[in-house]
Design an enzyme around this catalytic site. Structure first.
Site, PDB file in Angstrom:
ATOM      1  N   LYS A  11       0.637  -2.364   6.529  1.00  0.00           N
ATOM      2  CA  LYS A  11       1.409  -3.612   6.435  1.00  0.00           C
ATOM      3  C   LYS A  11       0.962  -4.579   7.543  1.00  0.00           C
ATOM      4  CE  LYS A  11       4.988  -0.997   4.193  1.00  0.00           C
ATOM      5  NZ  LYS A  11       6.365  -0.877   3.780  1.00  0.00           N
ATOM      6  N   HIS A  95       2.553  -4.239  -4.541  1.00  0.00           N
ATOM      7  CA  HIS A  95       3.517  -3.627  -3.619  1.00  0.00           C
ATOM      8  C   HIS A  95       4.853  -4.352  -3.751  1.00  0.00           C
ATOM      9  CE1 HIS A  95       5.563  -2.414   0.040  1.00  0.00           C
ATOM     10  NE2 HIS A  95       4.776  -1.356   0.028  1.00  0.00           N
ATOM     11  N   GLY A 173      10.733   2.182   3.869  1.00  0.00           N
ATOM     12  CA  GLY A 173      11.092   1.775   5.226  1.00  0.00           C
ATOM     13  C   GLY A 173      12.557   1.980   5.565  1.00  0.00           C
ATOM     14  N   SER A 212       9.271   6.280   2.734  1.00  0.00           N
ATOM     15  CA  SER A 212       9.759   7.144   3.818  1.00  0.00           C
ATOM     16  C   SER A 212       9.197   8.562   3.748  1.00  0.00           C
ATOM     17  CB  SER A 212      11.294   7.149   3.861  1.00  0.00           C
ATOM     18  OG  SER A 212      11.777   5.832   4.118  1.00  0.00           O
TER      19      SER A 212
END
Ligand code: PGA
Length: 253
Positions: A11, A95, A173, A212
């Protein structure tokens, strides 16, 4: 047998110094996870650094996005040819952050997938539902819509050269990982939908889980029959965590 792929999505993080250090640490650990294909997707501006550091290593690299256009007056955009020029083999398309924050709809994502393929890049197509969509019971309908946009534009055979990443938006996240059963269910759905069009493409298709994923939960996810690796965000920024996930993929083979 599908070789697992673990790809790091950095990212918008890092600096020249931190990127260099992270690449060095991943390079140092990659031999121990040789049954897993390893890739990193740094910000565009660090792709030449990745190329310099990773050429002639077992680690592939790619970008997080690309332009639908080939060349010209498109301020701020980066073309597929430029990614190839930096030695990229992969590019992430669709994404959820691109879809949500930058308004990329299914058609635009399908176009990006097509542009990447035509250039010889391997697109990593992200699909996934929001929490609201999951709670409404429309997870499969959402995934089907996202997938079908690419299949309608390109045909299922086009997926043979790409990778799919199932990333439930509510798990990205957030520290909330899909359970292995939840993830497997969607992965099997994706494979089944592709198989309905082309069984051999479906059989060879790598479907990554993202959201995650950490060293502590990677093994049970990778143990699922339709989970072929991971697309890793936060944990891709810490070499030992990233390599721990690669190790779980390596051990799953
Ligand atoms: P996360 O991100 O691993 O930090 O949840 C995954 C992704 O967005 O690709």
């Amino acid at each position: 047998m599908r070789q697992p792929l673990v790809a790091g999505n950095w990212k918008m993080n890092g600096s020249t110094a931190s990127a260099r250090a992270l690449l060095a640490d991943i390079k140092a650990g990659v031999a121990a996870v040789a049954k897993c294909e390893v890739a990193v997707c740094p910000p565009f501006i660090y792709l030449p650094l990745a190329q310099a550091e990773l050429t002639n290593t077992a680690i592939a690299w790619g970008a997080q996005n690309l332009s639908t256009e080939a060349v010209g007056a498109f301020t701020g955009e980066i073309s597929a040819a430029m990614l190839l020029d930096c030695g990229c083999s992969y590019v992430i398309v669709g994404h959820s952050e691109r879809r949500t924050l930058y308004g990329e709809d299914d058609q635009r994502v399908a176009t990006k997938f097509a542009v990447a393929l035509a250039a010889g890049l391997k697109p990593i197509l992200c699909v996934g539902e929001t929490l609201e969509e999951r709670e409404q019971g429309i997870t499969e309908a959402v995934i089907a819509r996202q997938l079908d946009a690419v299949i309608a534009a390109q045909g299922a055979s086009a997926l043979a050269a790409g990778v799919i990443a199932y990333e439930p938006v509510w798990a990205i996240g957030t520290g909330k990982t899909a359970t292995p059963e939840q993830a497997q269910q969607v992965h099997a759905f994706i494979r089944g939908r592709v198989a309905a069009q082309d069984a051999s493409v479906a059989e060879g298709l790598r479907i990554l889980y993202g959201g995650s994923m950490k060293p502590g939960n990677a093994a049970e996810l990778m143990a699922q029959p339709d989970i072929d690796g991971g697309l890793i965000g936060g944990a891709a920024l810490v070499a030992s965590d990233f390599l721990g996930i690669c190790r779980a993929a390596h051990d799953s083979v």
